[in-house]
Design an enzyme around this catalytic site. Structure first.
Site, PDB file in Angstrom:
ATOM      1  N   GLU A 189     -11.697  -4.052  -4.094  1.00 59.15           N
ATOM      2  CA  GLU A 189     -10.775  -3.842  -5.209  1.00 59.15           C
ATOM      3  C   GLU A 189     -10.741  -5.101  -6.052  1.00 59.15           C
ATOM      4  OE1 GLU A 189      -6.706  -2.666  -4.353  1.00 59.15           O
ATOM      5  OE2 GLU A 189      -6.399  -2.301  -6.486  1.00 59.15           O
ATOM      6  N   CYS A 229      -5.017   0.419  -5.731  1.00 65.62           N
ATOM      7  CA  CYS A 229      -4.076   0.758  -6.813  1.00 65.62           C
ATOM      8  C   CYS A 229      -4.711   0.620  -8.188  1.00 65.62           C
ATOM      9  CB  CYS A 229      -2.849  -0.134  -6.744  1.00 65.62           C
ATOM     10  SG  CYS A 229      -1.833   0.161  -5.311  1.00 65.62           S
ATOM     11  N   ASN A 285      -5.958   7.487  -4.980  1.00 65.76           N
ATOM     12  CA  ASN A 285      -5.949   6.373  -4.024  1.00 65.76           C
ATOM     13  C   ASN A 285      -4.908   6.589  -2.940  1.00 65.76           C
ATOM     14  OD1 ASN A 285      -6.161   3.792  -2.797  1.00 65.76           O
ATOM     15  ND2 ASN A 285      -4.443   3.102  -4.045  1.00 65.76           N
ATOM     16  N   GLU A 286      -3.670   6.282  -3.267  1.00 65.91           N
ATOM     17  CA  GLU A 286      -2.636   6.254  -2.228  1.00 65.91           C
ATOM     18  C   GLU A 286      -1.542   7.240  -2.614  1.00 65.91           C
ATOM     19  OE1 GLU A 286      -0.745   2.355  -1.822  1.00 65.91           O
ATOM     20  OE2 GLU A 286      -1.877   2.122   0.017  1.00 65.91           O
TER      21      GLU A 286
HETATM   22  O1  AHR Z   1      -5.040  -3.660  -0.775  1.00 65.30           O
HETATM   23  C1  AHR Z   1      -4.006  -3.899  -1.684  1.00 65.30           C
HETATM   24  C2  AHR Z   1      -3.302  -2.624  -2.101  1.00 65.30           C
HETATM   25  O2  AHR Z   1      -2.652  -2.066  -1.014  1.00 65.30           O
HETATM   26  C3  AHR Z   1      -4.193  -1.531  -2.575  1.00 65.30           C
HETATM   27  O3  AHR Z   1      -4.508  -1.657  -3.914  1.00 65.30           O
HETATM   28  C4  AHR Z   1      -3.377  -0.305  -2.369  1.00 65.30           C
HETATM   29  O4  AHR Z   1      -4.150   0.835  -2.181  1.00 65.30           O
HETATM   30  C5  AHR Z   1      -2.508  -0.669  -1.195  1.00 65.30           C
HETATM   31  O5  AHR Z   1      -1.180  -0.396  -1.452  1.00 65.30           O
END
Ligand code: AHR
Length: 659
Positions: A45, A244, A375-376
């Site tokens: 990321e 994120c 993603n999440e």
């Molecule tokens: O790894 C950092 C963040 O943690 C990532 O962007 C997210 O997916 C998670 O909340």
């Protein structure tokens, strides 16, 4: 006779001074499951300056003057009104009307020869190495007067020049100029100084500087030492671009892969979502140039032998921020992005997106097999959107494997809801995230033992032990965290029939510009090192094996923390080896006596050991190998191994299988 010898060995080993005795059994002939080549991978990321200022080797910050404050990163030390030569020259930003992506240009007016200077500060400085060569390029267009020469030099904080070169601008229209700078010294925080000879007006854009020594020597390339660390992991997959960052704080600022491909100067710069995320770690100069874009990610995956796993926005901005939603009936462009991405990666050169890939220099398909949707994300809003993506993807690309989100937490209401829904939808692979204390990792090595084998396969997509608390700036990549992850990973491996992908997160952090800790690899402008956690990952991924075996106590119980001991075992049918992972999280020596059943083994075992006396120990720039693997050998007597495992130790036994 054999029995008497074994009995004697056991007697010697039972003495309490020699530590607790643990008698283990491995059935070498019985493959319990195939281990997927994707088992241990990488989560990338663009957080902590992982891309711009990190992996992407560009040394000029804000090379195209496209940041929200277009002169950010650029200094004009002689142009403030208190300076003696305040009128020597000035830079102003001109917005081009006919270009939507690279809109700004920098117009330099030189009034006299009293020393106008334009400086770029780099990403917390520029790392230069003595005698190394650097490629400089820029676009320039003379407007009026006669600026005959532009000089470029590396300078340190004391204005000492550490390499100089120049170009002679000649044409009126936009022209690309290239030149080379050789560093005369090593300096971690150099800056690029630009001076002008002659007077007049000249426009500048895309002032770019790369070390010649990038990964594979590619222009617009990646930092070699950082890619090497990834390559050495022999990762099964590369997940990108996050995290994120995929979601964006708002939908307008989400990651859009189509804006990251094609000529680099046409890629639209975007503020990085981590720029303002943490009040305790503000990073106002964090933007995404997308010089490292989707083509480069696919190429990187190919270079390091990893399956590419792109994750796309599913019509939801980060639910920790605005949580903005695309109405279901307006989701088409988002779905189309996913379909087009598959064409970009895998389509023929005659398809529109396949042609874009081909024009960028890769006519052969990237052979992408996986795609992540969201993603999440969590809640019903995700499920509704996921279903729309799933239907479209299934229809057009039935062979693509979809990775779906399970939210940010590994348990609780959101998790249970998502898991139930994903089971109902026959999801293929679901992405679990856990940022938890080290103790949680030690206590949860059995997490997957009781999972439903008829449900989706598991991607442990983001995990890392947090020494203080999630997102705390005081978290350390200490040995307790790494050791606890090693213990937990025996549980991932013991469940390799279910767990098919795993990755530590986040991957990279710039020592002077990070937002989130802990991270797998730390770097500054000159060097980098793998943390203890990195070596844990590396030991697993380079001893992945092909077949899962059972290792247990004599009563058949798995080794899941009894006496602080954890274990898993695999066989590598390709190399003809057995790999036994053993983790001692206790503060006591543990003796193990392992019986290797049903297959003849070599009479020596290699031992790869990762250990440290103190749980708070960390690797660092000064001592990058403090916690790193060492090698030794022990005897294997009649298919039995006896060894002591020191307190706080992770080791792998490697034993050749005889025919
Ligand atoms: O790894 C950092 C963040 O943690 C990532 O962007 C997210 O997916 C998670 O909340």
């Amino acid at each position: 006779m054999k029995k008497i010898i074994i009995f004697f060995i056991l007697l010697v080993f039972t003495g309490s001074a020699n530590g607790q005795l643990n008698k283990l059994v491995v059935d070498v002939s019985n493959s319990k499951a195939k281990i997927q080549p994707t088992m241990y991978g990488i989560f990338f990321e663009d957080i902590n300056f992982a891309a711009d200022g990190g992996l992407y080797a560009e040394m000029i910050k804000n090379r195209g003057f496209e940041f929200e404050e277009p002169m950010m990163g650029w200094l004009q030390p002689n142009s403030n009104r208190f300076s003696l030569n305040a009128n020597s020259g000035v830079a102003e930003i001109i917005k081009e009307q006919d270009s939507s992506s690279n809109r700004n240009i920098c117009r330099i007016t030189i009034n006299n020869d009293t020393g106008y200077i334009l400086l770029n500060e780099g990403f917390r400085g520029m790392g230069i190495k003595k005698n190394a060569r650097y490629q400089l390029s820029l676009l320039a267009a003379k407007q009026s007067g006669d600026i005959q020469k532009i000089n470029f030099s590396f300078v340190n904080n004391d204005e000492k020049i550490m390499g100089i070169t120049s170009i002679m601008p000649d044409g009126q229209g936009w022209t690309t100029y290239t030149t080379e700078l050789t560093a005369t010294d090593t300096e971690a925080k150099a800056r690029l100084k630009i001076t002008f000879e002659g007077t007049g007006v000249i426009d500048l854009d895309m002032i770019s500087l790369f070390s010649e020594d990038t990964w594979k020597g590619r222009k617009n390339g990646l930092r070699k030492d950082l890619v090497q660390l990834l390559y050495d992991l022999k990762p099964g997959f590369l997940r990108f671009p996050g995290g994120c960052i995929v979601e964006g704080r708002t939908l307008a600022k989400r990651y859009q892969w189509k804006k990251t491909v094609g000529p680099v100067d046409e890629r639209t710069v975007l503020v990085n979502r981590w720029n303002t995320e943490f009040r305790h770690r503000p990073t106002p100069d964090y933007f995404q140039s997308f010089g490292l874009g989707f083509f480069e990610y696919f190429q990187l995956a190919e270079d390091i032998g990893a399956e590419p796993l792109p994750i796309l926005n599913c019509g939801m901005a980060c639910q920790f921020n605005t949580g903005e939603l695309v109405p279901l009936e307006q989701l088409d462009p988002y779905v189309q992005d996913a379909l087009d991405l598959i064409e970009f990666a895998n389509g023929s050169v005659s398809s529109p997106w396949g042609k874009v890939r081909s024009d960028m220099g890769h006519p052969k398909p990237f052979n992408m097999k996986y795609i992540g949707i969201g993603n999440e994300q969590w809640g019903q809003q995700y499920i509704e959107r996921y279903k729309i993506f799933e239907k479209a993807l299934r229809e057009k690309y039935p062979d693509i494997i979809i990775v779906s989100a399970l939210g940010p937490f590994p348990d609780g209401e959101l998790f249970d809801y998502a898991m139930d829904e994903m089971k109902r939808l026959n999801a293929e692979i679901v992405d679990e995230h856990y940022y938890k204390p080290p103790q949680w990792f030690r206590e949860n090595s059995t997490r997957y033992d009781s999972y439903d084998r008829n449900g989706p396969k598991i991607f442990a997509g983001e995990y890392a032990a947090q020494s203080v608390a999630i997102a705390s700036p005081d978290n350390k990549n200490n040995w307790e965290c790494a050791l606890s992850e090693a213990a937990f990973m025996t549980g991932l491996e013991r469940n390799a029939d279910l767990v098919v992908m795993t990755s530590y997160a986040p991957l990279f952090a710039h020592a002077d510009a990070w937002q989130w800790t802990p991270d797998l690899i730390w770097f500054n402008n000159l060097s980098s090192y793998g943390t203890a956690n990195y070596y844990v990952q590396k030991m697993y991924s380079t001893h992945r094996g092909t077949d899962l075996l059972s290792i247990s106590f004599e009563d058949g119980k798995a080794v899941t923390g009894q006496n602080g001991l954890y274990s898993s075992a695999v066989k590598d049918s390709d190399s003809g080896e057995l790999f036994i992972k053993l983790v001692n999280t206790s503060d006591k020596l543990q003796q193990v006596f392992i019986e290797l059943k049903n297959k003849k083994l070599a009479d020596k075992a290699d031992v790869l050991t990762l250990t440290s006396d103190n749980l708070s120990d960390v690797n660092s720039f000064d001592n990058p190998d403090k916690i790193s693997p060492t090698e030794s050998q022990i005897e294997v007597e009649n298919n039995h191994i006896k060894t002591g495992i020191d307190p706080y130790t992770f080791l792998i036994l490697k034993i050749g299988l005889k025919q």
